[in-house]
Design a protein around this motif. Structure first.
Motif, short mmCIF file in Angstrom:
data_model
loop_
_atom_site.label_atom_id
_atom_site.label_comp_id
_atom_site.label_asym_id
_atom_site.label_seq_id
_atom_site.Cartn_x
_atom_site.Cartn_y
_atom_site.Cartn_z
N LEU A 108 -15.48 77.88 -46.45
CA LEU A 108 -14.64 76.68 -46.38
C LEU A 108 -13.57 76.81 -45.29
O LEU A 108 -13.23 75.83 -44.62
N SER A 109 -13.06 78.00 -45.11
CA SER A 109 -12.01 78.19 -44.10
C SER A 109 -12.53 77.86 -42.70
O SER A 109 -11.79 77.36 -41.85
N GLY A 111 -15.20 75.71 -42.18
CA GLY A 111 -15.53 74.29 -42.18
C GLY A 111 -14.32 73.39 -42.05
O GLY A 111 -14.37 72.35 -41.38
N LEU A 112 -13.21 73.78 -42.66
CA LEU A 112 -12.02 72.94 -42.65
C LEU A 112 -11.28 73.00 -41.32
O LEU A 112 -10.35 72.23 -41.09
N LEU A 113 -11.69 73.89 -40.43
CA LEU A 113 -11.13 73.89 -39.08
C LEU A 113 -11.59 72.66 -38.31
O LEU A 113 -10.93 72.22 -37.36
N VAL A 114 -12.74 72.11 -38.70
CA VAL A 114 -13.31 70.97 -37.99
C VAL A 114 -13.17 69.68 -38.78
O VAL A 114 -12.90 68.62 -38.23
N SER A 115 -13.33 69.77 -40.10
CA SER A 115 -13.27 68.57 -40.94
C SER A 115 -12.15 68.68 -41.97
O SER A 115 -11.97 69.73 -42.59
N ARG A 116 -11.41 67.60 -42.16
CA ARG A 116 -10.35 67.57 -43.18
C ARG A 116 -10.89 67.03 -44.51
O ARG A 116 -10.14 66.95 -45.48
N LYS A 117 -12.15 66.68 -44.55
CA LYS A 117 -12.75 66.13 -45.76
C LYS A 117 -13.30 67.27 -46.61
O LYS A 117 -14.48 67.61 -46.53
N LYS A 118 -12.42 67.85 -47.42
CA LYS A 118 -12.78 69.05 -48.17
C LYS A 118 -13.99 68.82 -49.07
O LYS A 118 -14.86 69.70 -49.20
N LYS A 119 -14.06 67.67 -49.71
CA LYS A 119 -15.17 67.40 -50.62
C LYS A 119 -16.51 67.49 -49.90
O LYS A 119 -17.48 68.08 -50.42
N GLU A 120 -16.58 66.94 -48.68
CA GLU A 120 -17.81 66.98 -47.91
C GLU A 120 -18.14 68.41 -47.46
O GLU A 120 -19.31 68.81 -47.45
N VAL A 121 -17.10 69.17 -47.09
CA VAL A 121 -17.32 70.55 -46.65
C VAL A 121 -17.82 71.38 -47.82
O VAL A 121 -18.74 72.21 -47.67
N VAL A 122 -17.25 71.20 -49.00
CA VAL A 122 -17.68 71.94 -50.19
C VAL A 122 -19.13 71.60 -50.51
O VAL A 122 -19.94 72.49 -50.81
#
Length: 251
Positions: A108-109, A111-122
């Motif tokens: 996640l760390s 993925g969240l560098l590129v996307s702020r949509k945590k639900k989608e990254v998860v």
């Protein structure tokens, strides 16, 4: 197939003890979308140096590198960092997971560098972990609690979390036993079958058999190329073709 990466007269030179070492020499190369390209060659041939140059992790001394016809070799360091984050995934022999973070948090760390949509990254992380056959009970384990093969599969998921155009792998099975190596190679093969472009450096012939294209690097230049076609398990003709090519190259 469309061209993804190309180089023109690519050179990389290092200074060692006041003596210039020419690692890559006027190298012209094209990498195509959807290919599984393997780079082989003797130690010191410049394989990893070439991988790092193609991925924007290192800048050439001379020559040009293009990604989809846009020159990236003159990018600033900051711009290269953004380029890598959005277009490239990396898997190394040394598995660079953060020791104090769980498998899921490591992924996640990134993925969240590129996307702020945590639900989608998860959700994507869970889908990828399932794809590489990671059991859910391992998602919240720390890297030290994983086997080498499990840790490398987690590393592959982290490399894929931002949906990279191309995955670069530098000896990804180099520290794994045969069982774990096969599991990792099966993952890479499945990804490529689904369209993922891969460039991998390896010394291992069994790993190289998974590629459709072999580039043999020697003395900083492409010495030969072998087209293996689509991977088919237990294809002895494929093995014989690769073995004959490597023998011709002086392997």
């Amino acid at each position: 197939m469309e061209k993804m990466i190309s180089t023109q007269k690519l050179c990389k030179t290092f200074s060692s003890g006041g003596v210039l070492q020419h690692i890559l020499k006027n190298l012209d190369l094209e990498i195509y979308e959807g290919d599984f390209t393997v780079i082989m060659g003797p130690s010191g041939a410049g394989k990893s140096t070439l991988l790092y140059a193609l991925s924007g992790m290192d800048k050439p001394s001379l020559g040009k590198i293009y990604f989809r016809d846009e020159e990236i070799s003159d990018y600033s360091d900051d711009r290269l960092a953004v380029f890598r984050r959005h277009h490239c995934g990396f898997v190394f022999q040394q598995i660079y997971l953060q020791d104090n973070m769980s498998v899921m948090d490591n992924i996640l760390s990134a993925g969240l560098l590129v996307s702020r949509k945590k639900k989608e990254v998860v959700q994507r992380a869970q889908e990828l972990l399932s794809l590489v056959a990671m059991k859910e009970e391992l998602y919240h384990k720390f890297p030290a609690q994983l086997s080498g093969g499990e840790a490398q599969r987690a590393g592959i998921v982290r490399a894929l979390i931002n949906q990279p155009d191309i995955l670069f792998a530098d000896e990804p099975t180099g520290q794994l036993n045969s069982y774990a190596s096969k599991a990792v190679l099966d993952v890479l093969t499945a990804l490529n079958k689904d369209g993922q472009s891969i460039v991998m450096v390896t010394h291992d012939v069994l790993s190289a058999r998974r590629a459709n294209r072999i580039l043999y690097l020697q003395d900083g230049a492409i010495y030969g190329e072998c087209d293996l076609g689509d991977y088919v398990p237990n294809d002895e003709k494929r093995h014989d073709r690769l073995t004959a090519f490597l023998k011709e190259m002086g392997w």
